[in-house]
Structures are given as C-alpha cells and as structure tokens.
Write an enzyme that holds these catalytic residues in place. Sequence first.
Site, PDB file in Angstrom:
ATOM      1  N   MET A 215     -32.615  47.075 -20.480  1.00 28.74           N
ATOM      2  CA  MET A 215     -33.741  46.258 -20.008  1.00 28.74           C
ATOM      3  C   MET A 215     -35.006  46.631 -20.775  1.00 28.74           C
ATOM      4  O   MET A 215     -36.121  46.352 -20.322  1.00 28.74           O
ATOM      5  CB  MET A 215     -33.937  46.451 -18.505  1.00 28.74           C
ATOM      6  CG  MET A 215     -32.721  45.984 -17.702  1.00 28.74           C
ATOM      7  SD  MET A 215     -33.127  45.507 -16.019  1.00 28.74           S
ATOM      8  CE  MET A 215     -33.785  47.035 -15.381  1.00 28.74           C
ATOM      9  N   GLY A 216     -34.866  47.323 -21.889  1.00 28.09           N
ATOM     10  CA  GLY A 216     -36.033  47.670 -22.700  1.00 28.09           C
ATOM     11  C   GLY A 216     -36.774  48.869 -22.146  1.00 28.09           C
ATOM     12  O   GLY A 216     -36.215  49.639 -21.367  1.00 28.09           O
ATOM     13  N   HIS A 222     -31.740  55.859 -23.726  1.00 22.14           N
ATOM     14  CA  HIS A 222     -31.184  54.690 -24.422  1.00 22.14           C
ATOM     15  C   HIS A 222     -30.781  55.075 -25.851  1.00 22.14           C
ATOM     16  O   HIS A 222     -29.746  54.627 -26.354  1.00 22.14           O
ATOM     17  CB  HIS A 222     -32.222  53.565 -24.496  1.00 22.14           C
ATOM     18  CG  HIS A 222     -32.692  53.046 -23.162  1.00 22.14           C
ATOM     19  ND1 HIS A 222     -33.944  53.312 -22.667  1.00 22.14           N
ATOM     20  CD2 HIS A 222     -32.073  52.287 -22.224  1.00 22.14           C
ATOM     21  CE1 HIS A 222     -34.087  52.721 -21.493  1.00 22.14           C
ATOM     22  NE2 HIS A 222     -32.964  52.097 -21.187  1.00 22.14           N
ATOM     23  N   GLN A 246     -31.121  40.933 -10.831  1.00 16.00           N
ATOM     24  CA  GLN A 246     -30.721  42.229 -10.269  1.00 16.00           C
ATOM     25  C   GLN A 246     -31.875  42.924  -9.546  1.00 16.00           C
ATOM     26  O   GLN A 246     -31.738  44.062  -9.101  1.00 16.00           O
ATOM     27  CB  GLN A 246     -30.112  43.143 -11.338  1.00 16.00           C
ATOM     28  CG  GLN A 246     -31.060  43.656 -12.393  1.00 16.00           C
ATOM     29  CD  GLN A 246     -30.311  44.341 -13.516  1.00 16.00           C
ATOM     30  OE1 GLN A 246     -29.608  43.710 -14.300  1.00 16.00           O
ATOM     31  NE2 GLN A 246     -30.437  45.660 -13.607  1.00 16.00           N
ATOM     32  N   GLY A 332     -24.784  54.250 -19.591  1.00 16.29           N
ATOM     33  CA  GLY A 332     -25.218  55.615 -19.276  1.00 16.29           C
ATOM     34  C   GLY A 332     -24.640  56.102 -17.961  1.00 16.29           C
ATOM     35  O   GLY A 332     -24.605  55.363 -16.970  1.00 16.29           O
ATOM     36  N   GLN A 333     -24.230  57.359 -17.960  1.00 19.08           N
ATOM     37  CA  GLN A 333     -23.773  58.024 -16.730  1.00 19.08           C
ATOM     38  C   GLN A 333     -24.908  58.053 -15.697  1.00 19.08           C
ATOM     39  O   GLN A 333     -24.665  58.112 -14.497  1.00 19.08           O
ATOM     40  CB  GLN A 333     -23.315  59.448 -17.082  1.00 19.08           C
ATOM     41  CG  GLN A 333     -22.964  60.342 -15.921  1.00 19.08           C
ATOM     42  CD  GLN A 333     -21.738  59.846 -15.159  1.00 19.08           C
ATOM     43  OE1 GLN A 333     -20.853  59.219 -15.741  1.00 19.08           O
ATOM     44  NE2 GLN A 333     -21.706  60.095 -13.865  1.00 19.08           N
ATOM     45  N   LYS A 334     -26.138  57.988 -16.189  1.00 13.22           N
ATOM     46  CA  LYS A 334     -27.323  57.968 -15.315  1.00 13.22           C
ATOM     47  C   LYS A 334     -27.167  56.956 -14.178  1.00 13.22           C
ATOM     48  O   LYS A 334     -27.573  57.202 -13.062  1.00 13.22           O
ATOM     49  CB  LYS A 334     -28.535  57.638 -16.192  1.00 13.22           C
ATOM     50  CG  LYS A 334     -29.734  57.091 -15.515  1.00 13.22           C
ATOM     51  CD  LYS A 334     -30.507  58.184 -14.810  1.00 13.22           C
ATOM     52  CE  LYS A 334     -31.848  57.704 -14.322  1.00 13.22           C
ATOM     53  NZ  LYS A 334     -31.805  56.467 -13.572  1.00 13.22           N
ATOM     54  N   ASP A 335     -26.586  55.779 -14.498  1.00 15.20           N
ATOM     55  CA  ASP A 335     -26.390  54.750 -13.479  1.00 15.20           C
ATOM     56  C   ASP A 335     -24.900  54.713 -13.121  1.00 15.20           C
ATOM     57  O   ASP A 335     -24.169  53.786 -13.489  1.00 15.20           O
ATOM     58  CB  ASP A 335     -26.874  53.398 -14.001  1.00 15.20           C
ATOM     59  CG  ASP A 335     -28.364  53.441 -14.293  1.00 15.20           C
ATOM     60  OD1 ASP A 335     -29.150  53.420 -13.340  1.00 15.20           O
ATOM     61  OD2 ASP A 335     -28.737  53.548 -15.478  1.00 15.20           O
ATOM     62  N   SER A 370     -35.883  57.925 -17.355  1.00 17.94           N
ATOM     63  CA  SER A 370     -35.779  56.581 -16.790  1.00 17.94           C
ATOM     64  C   SER A 370     -37.023  55.807 -17.183  1.00 17.94           C
ATOM     65  O   SER A 370     -38.118  56.381 -17.267  1.00 17.94           O
ATOM     66  CB  SER A 370     -35.687  56.677 -15.259  1.00 17.94           C
ATOM     67  OG  SER A 370     -36.029  55.430 -14.682  1.00 17.94           O
TER      68      SER A 370
HETATM   69  P1  AMP Z   1     -31.695  50.204 -18.362  1.00 20.68           P
HETATM   70  O1  AMP Z   1     -32.567  49.773 -19.482  1.00 20.68           O
HETATM   71  O2  AMP Z   1     -32.387  51.071 -17.366  1.00 20.68           O
HETATM   72  O3  AMP Z   1     -30.923  49.058 -17.755  1.00 20.68           O
HETATM   73  O4  AMP Z   1     -30.592  51.147 -19.011  1.00 20.68           O
HETATM   74  C1  AMP Z   1     -29.775  50.697 -20.048  1.00 20.68           C
HETATM   75  C2  AMP Z   1     -28.653  51.684 -20.254  1.00 20.68           C
HETATM   76  O5  AMP Z   1     -29.206  52.965 -20.581  1.00 20.68           O
HETATM   77  C3  AMP Z   1     -27.815  51.872 -18.995  1.00 20.68           C
HETATM   78  O6  AMP Z   1     -26.445  51.944 -19.363  1.00 20.68           O
HETATM   79  C4  AMP Z   1     -28.324  53.174 -18.456  1.00 20.68           C
HETATM   80  O7  AMP Z   1     -27.372  53.870 -17.683  1.00 20.68           O
HETATM   81  C5  AMP Z   1     -28.636  53.923 -19.738  1.00 20.68           C
HETATM   82  N1  AMP Z   1     -29.588  55.013 -19.455  1.00 20.68           N
HETATM   83  C6  AMP Z   1     -30.776  54.918 -18.812  1.00 20.68           C
HETATM   84  N2  AMP Z   1     -31.338  56.136 -18.689  1.00 20.68           N
HETATM   85  C7  AMP Z   1     -30.494  57.017 -19.264  1.00 20.68           C
HETATM   86  C8  AMP Z   1     -30.497  58.436 -19.444  1.00 20.68           C
HETATM   87  N3  AMP Z   1     -31.494  59.200 -19.008  1.00 20.68           N
HETATM   88  N4  AMP Z   1     -29.463  58.988 -20.097  1.00 20.68           N
HETATM   89  C9  AMP Z   1     -28.422  58.228 -20.542  1.00 20.68           C
HETATM   90  N5  AMP Z   1     -28.365  56.897 -20.393  1.00 20.68           N
HETATM   91  C10 AMP Z   1     -29.378  56.283 -19.761  1.00 20.68           C
END
Ligand code: AMP
Length: 468
Positions: A215-216, A222, A246, A332-335, A370
Amino acid sequence: MLEVEVKYRVNDLSVIEGKLAGWRPQPRRYEVDHYFNAPDRDFARTDEALRVRTVNEKNFLTYKGPRRDPQTKTRFELELPLADGPHASAQWRELLSRLGYRPTGVVSKSRRPFTSNRHGFELAASLDEVNEVGTFVEIEVVTDETQFQGAKDLVLRMAQELGLNNPERRSYLELLLGKERTAFQFHVVSTVAELQREIATAKKRSVKVGFVPTMGALHAGHAALIDRARAECGYVVVSIFVNPTQFGPKEDFAKYPRTLHEDVDLCREHGVDLIFTPSVDTIYPRGFVNHVEVGQLATVFEGAIRPGHFRGVATIVLKLFNMVQADVAYFGQKDAQQVAVVRQLIRDFDVPVQLVVVPTVREADGLALSSRNRYLDATLRKEATVLSAALFAARQAVQNGERCSATIRQIMSTIVAQAPHVVLDYATVVDSETFREPQSLTGQALAIVAARFGDTRLIDNMEIGGDA
Ligand code: AMP
C-alpha cells in the site's frame, strides 16, 4: 588464506579443455551460491562478499575480502564447512536473514575443475558454465601472503599459455545482477494494459516474475520483500495501491500515508523493474460487484475487530494475482493473519503462484516496521515497544518450558499493560494456519498481539516454538 585468481570469458570451453591435456581432471561439481549483503554496510561498495555455498550435497559459509590488485581477483578468503544437505543450507540462510543480512542473488553453475602442480604451487583451472551469465575459465592458487607474487605470476602465465585473452574481474554475482538490472527498463505504470504489456515482454525472455503487493509508504520492511524477490526473480513487480475496501468506515483510509515519490526512489534503489500504481477506478470500475468471502479466518482477531477487512484484502490480492500473473508472490510475516488468508486463497482458487513469506523487519528496539508507525508521537513511539517485548517474553517462556496458553497470554498482557496509554485488543497464542487458540502448545505456535496507542492501531506476531 589468499585466493589468487584470474578469470576469463571464453566462447568454447572444449577448446580450453583440449589444452589442459597434462592436467588432472576432477569430478564435475554443481555449485549454488546464495549471496548476502550486510545490514551495517554495503558489500557492493566495500567489495566484500558473504555466501552460503552448496557443492553437490556439501555446504560452506564463505567470506571474501576486497580485491587487492588490479590485474587479478586476489582477495582474502575464509571458507568454513557447514552441515550437509538442503535443510542446513536453508537454516543458515534463515539465520543470516534474521540477523539482518539481505539475500542479493543466487549464482548457480556447473564446474569442471582440473589441477596441476607447478613450481611448488597447486594450480586449479575450472571450466565454468554459469546460469544466465555465460562460460568462463578460472585459474587459481590458494596460498599465503608470503607467496603472493609468485602465485600471481604463475596464474597470469598459465592464462597466457592457455590462450585466454578476455579477462573478467567482476564476480559472477556482479555479472548476474548487472545483467538482470540492465535487461529491463524501469517503468511506473497505472493501467492494466500497460502492466500486462511490460510483464508480457519480461515473460518472453523466460525470466521468473516476482510480485510484491503493497500500500506504499515504503520502508525497510517492504524493502526486505523486494530484496528477496530481486534475489530470486529476473523481473520484479511492486504494486502500490491503498485499497479502500480493506478499510472500515472509521479507519484511516483518507489519512493513510501516500509518499509515491519516495516510494519510487526506494523501488529504483532496490532494483525493482516495474511499479504498478493503479487508481481506485482502475481496480474497481463502475459495475464491479463481486468479492471474495473469506471463511473462518475472517471471524477472528483482525477479522473480528475489522469486519470486512479480509474480504477486501482477499479481493484485491486475487485481482492483483490475476493481473500480474507472477510466478512468486512475496508477503511479510508481519501480517501473519493476512498470510494465512492469502495461503488459503491460493489453495481454494488454484492460483498458480508460489507464496514466499519474509521475516519481519524490526527497529533496533524491537518495534516492527509499519507504515503506521509514523503516526506515533515520541511518547507513544516509546510505549509501542511493549508489543515486541511481550512477544519476546512469550518466546522466552516457551523456551523455558511453559506450554500453557493462558499463562503465556497473561505474561504478554502484563507487559503490554506497562504502557500508560495503551488499549489492548488481544495478546494470545494461535495456530499460524487456522488462528485457533490451543489450550496448551503442541505444534509450532504463533504469539499475536494488537493494541491501540492513541488513534494508531499496531499489530505484531512472533513464532514462539512449542513441541514440534
Ligand atoms: P502494506 O504496505 O502494509 O500492505 O505491506 C505490504 C507488505 O509488506 C505486506 O506483505 C506486509 O506484511 C509487508 N510488511 C510490512 N511491514 C513489514 C515488516 N516490518 N517486515 C516485513 N514485511 C513487512
């Protein structure tokens, strides 16, 4: 030890083989080298290298220092044997990733070595066929400092004797990355037609397509996904789309950070080939009506607190999968719950994509990176470390033999409660596929936590072990 080495590009290895009549042929070896970059410095700049090498079944960890003279590729080298087999290699690579080392590329080659003793040195000449890079001959002597000049003269003389005249000082990794980086022009596109045209061009060249949906507001988390995709794929696509479906009506869709210029720079620096930044109308044109209904996973934790969230996630992910048609998708394992939803989506709808889950990247004090961390003021930012502290404590408890979920929950919530401004949503232990809570830990368990710090909601998780 010093590796005194020269390398030459050749068109026809059989010509060189014909000239190695007096040398002793050794068995052919298949070598796969996984290279890493350091968290504290850029090996591309410092001219160092770190890799996990697999030769047939045997694994080695190799460090190479900077090249030290302009004619040869001589450098300090330390090569240490590891346990045998693919599992050991994967574990060492995971260890390096967890320590912050980023995978940069995988060089695989077939190597036919020949050896010969000359002037007190053991010489090795290797006829190399390197995947996606070409054919080369390397001549090397491993020796110590005191013998450097004699060894250097010898390898250069041997090269001359063999009629080698096209020297290459770059490593195979540099050649591979250079080739991949320059093979495609960097593009930023916003329509599906442009996206598919670029991807079709890449596919015609038979490269593996890696896809990182985001989502940028990109950060080092990322970037870890992008680096992994870059290391494993010939063509890397990143989507940047803040997906309205979402977000709940009271959530932060309108104020979600949008930093496209910086995002494009980060992608370019990390070797992305294509960025897809569609508009909302492109993704959800007039007349769009269908959504993916997510099952049980949408009713618990993030699904329960954010009704409709995973329906929106699954719908956009399925649409993007269909648009990009990637070979590998990086999440990412983060989510963690999102990963479980996507895994189920791929399975249920037979999506022909491989899912790779990348470990969470954290700040030095443990806070998971994040895009929402930027909402936190200094006080809340400090308090937010209770989330990772709770997860680390849960993991420690399991390591100390604790198996009761309720006790682990208690440990976690006590730590989170230490933050004065926190509102805890949940802190518990689940199965990482079903997100059901076991009474006691049997298999591999996942500790998950979510809390609000002012208006900012953060989530985190950690694998905490258990009895496998
Ligand atoms: P988002 O932009 O928040 O939708 O995240 C995009 C991707 O980046 C998703 O697969 C997240 O799980 C991953 N991601 C976000 N934060 C982290 C992090 N701290 N470490 C690893 N992956 C991440």
